[in-house]
Scaffold this motif. Structure first.
Motif, mmCIF file in Angstrom:
data_model
loop_
_atom_site.group_PDB
_atom_site.id
_atom_site.type_symbol
_atom_site.label_atom_id
_atom_site.label_comp_id
_atom_site.label_asym_id
_atom_site.label_seq_id
_atom_site.Cartn_x
_atom_site.Cartn_y
_atom_site.Cartn_z
ATOM 1 N N SER A 120 -9.805 84.637 51.147
ATOM 2 C CA SER A 120 -10.961 84.986 51.954
ATOM 3 C C SER A 120 -10.571 85.518 53.323
ATOM 4 C CB SER A 120 -11.825 83.742 52.154
ATOM 5 O OG SER A 120 -11.163 82.867 53.054
ATOM 6 N N LYS A 174 -17.213 82.636 56.035
ATOM 7 C CA LYS A 174 -16.096 82.822 55.109
ATOM 8 C C LYS A 174 -16.492 83.813 54.025
ATOM 9 C CE LYS A 174 -13.010 80.237 52.031
ATOM 10 N NZ LYS A 174 -12.266 78.998 51.838
ATOM 11 N N THR A 205 -2.830 74.828 57.792
ATOM 12 C CA THR A 205 -3.907 75.806 58.012
ATOM 13 C C THR A 205 -5.234 75.379 57.389
ATOM 14 O OG1 THR A 205 -3.085 77.047 56.125
ATOM 15 C CG2 THR A 205 -2.506 77.894 58.314
#
Ligand code: ADP
Ligand code: MG
Length: 410
Positions: free
Chosen positions: A35, A104, A195
């Motif tokens: 994404s 997103k 992350t």
């Protein structure tokens, strides 16, 4: 904002024409495998008086606010277009800062099932304060976007080298709190790594994001030897591997079906049982990944493991733990582990040694600066997370009770 990002943001707004009235795209904040994520301002924030910010007192996310009814001076009113009631609500509460969201945009190449899975699991976990909730999602033909509250965080690379052991404990406590909630819901995250854990060092809190690879425990599993008692496991392995001069150590007549196991996750963070293609993986795979994060923090090396594929990943783990323990770990899942690579010793090294080396605190076999007491405790905890055997590896719930994490930060 650079031109391609600007172009992409305009394309996104063209796909969802109503976006312009709802969100103001600010910048791109993330580009992952699945994404692109943008930061945006929710233009209707004040209007609906909705806050998806984490309430630091109750430690809960505010609940979906759009259709909330409120009692204002005894009368039941609906927060919405009625300017009067809106005004009275506002005057009762302090004005909040503008609300930011993370949008997103899931790549159209992701399978619809995968997208649905991610949105469903996020919905299931919506009451957990340490999981970033889903505000809403849109779809236009093959394009899906998810809207999440924006969580302020710092890039892992900016702080991992400067963390003191006490800071690591605070970080891990927050991460394990999130994980314990996810595991309690019988969900495996499958992609635990820095992350995907948005951490704010100034508050010592973080939220878990990215449930793109997550799954319900048991949904994609078949019985594996690791869940059998030892005697059964030994008998089955002996039956499969008949010693033979020509095929030493290989199955003479392997009648087992070809193994297909879920191997999703990020290189370097995959648990040994994932690499050994265990067909009955549990939430413990996430605990291993946290162990790799702690190893990164203690060694101050990121990424710690840097393999190109699963075989290399196995060699990296074997270099630390030694071939003897790797063999035992493989056998748990009915796998043989053999290697002739000279850097893989039989006994491997202690985690303590690995950490001293990584920090250049050993020179020519001489320890220059031994581990302090709190470092020793951290390494002891690390050993519990990086247990090659998932059944004895610490669980997230147990981790929160471990001496290293027990002290709840103020
Ligand atoms: P992918 O599946 O592409 O990895 P993620 O959900 O992990 O997508 O998001 C990618 C990046 O976008 C994250 O690493 C983070 O930097 C940023 N991001 C995602 N969600 C949020 C959020 N709610 N608040 C702030 N930043 C976010
Ligand atoms: Mg991600």
């Amino acid at each position: 904002v650079d031109e391609t990002v600007q172009y992409d943001m305009e394309k996104l707004q063209a796909t969802f024409p109503s976006f312009r009235n709802q969100f103001r795209l600010i910048k791109r904040i993330g580009e992952g495998t699945f994404s692109t994520v943008y930061k945006a301002e929710d233009l209707q924030y004040e209007r609906y008086d909705n806050s998806w910010d984490l309430d630091r007192d109750t430690e809960k996310w505010a609940s979906p606010p759009l259709k909330r009814t409120r009692t204002v001076s005894g009368a039941r009113r609906t927060g919405g277009d009625d300017e009067d009631s809106h005004h009275s609500i506002k005057s009762q509460r302090p004005r909040r800062r503008a609300k930011y969201v993370a949008i997103k945009k899931i790549y159209v190449t992701s399978s619809p099932l995968r997208i649905l899975n991610e949105l469903e699991l996020l919905h299931d976990l919506r009451s957990s304060p340490s999981v970033c909730p889903l505000i809403t999602a849109f779809r236009s033909t093959d394009q899906v976007v998810a809207v999440l509250p924006y969580f302020r965080h710092q890039d892992f690379r900016e702080y991992y080298r400067h963390m003191k052991v006490a800071d690591m404990a605070i970080y891990l406590r927050s991460l394990f709190e999130a994980l314990a909630a996810v595991h309690k819901a019988n969900i495996l995250h499958r992609d635990i790594k820095p992350t995907n854990f948005l951490y704010d060092p100034s508050t010592g809190r973080g939220v878990l994001v990215d449930f793109g690879l997550a799954e319900r425990e048991g949904s994609d599993s078949k019985p594996c030897l690791c869940h059998e008692v030892e005697s059964v496991r030994k008998t089955r392995i002996r039956a499969a591997y008949v010693p033979n001069a020509a095929h030493n150590g290989y199955p003479k007549s392997d009648t087992r079906p070809a193994r297909r196991a879920n191997r999703a996750g990020t290189r370097g963070f995959r648990a040994p049982e994932v690499l050994f293609k265990c067909t009955e993986q549990t939430t413990k795979i996430d605990v291993w990944s946290v162990g790799v994060v702690l190893l990164t923090l203690l060694s101050r090396r990121f990424p710690f493991f840097n393999s190109a594929d699963d075989v290399e990943a196995m060699i990296e783990i074997a270099t630390i733990f030694g071939s003897r323990r790797m063999k035992v770990a493989g056998q748990l899942h009915g796998c043989m582990f053999e290697t002739t690579i000279p850097t893989v010793g039989r006994e491997g090294f202690s985690l303590e040694k690995i950490i001293l080396w990584s920090n250049c605190r050993i020179d020519n076999g001489k320890t220059l600066k031994p581990l302090s007491d709190d470092e020793k405790l951290a390494v002891k905890f690390l050993g519990r997370c990086l247990d090659l055997d998932p059944s004895s590896r610490i669980s997230a719930e147990e981790a929160l009770q471990h001496e290293f994490l027990r002290v709840k930060p103020v």
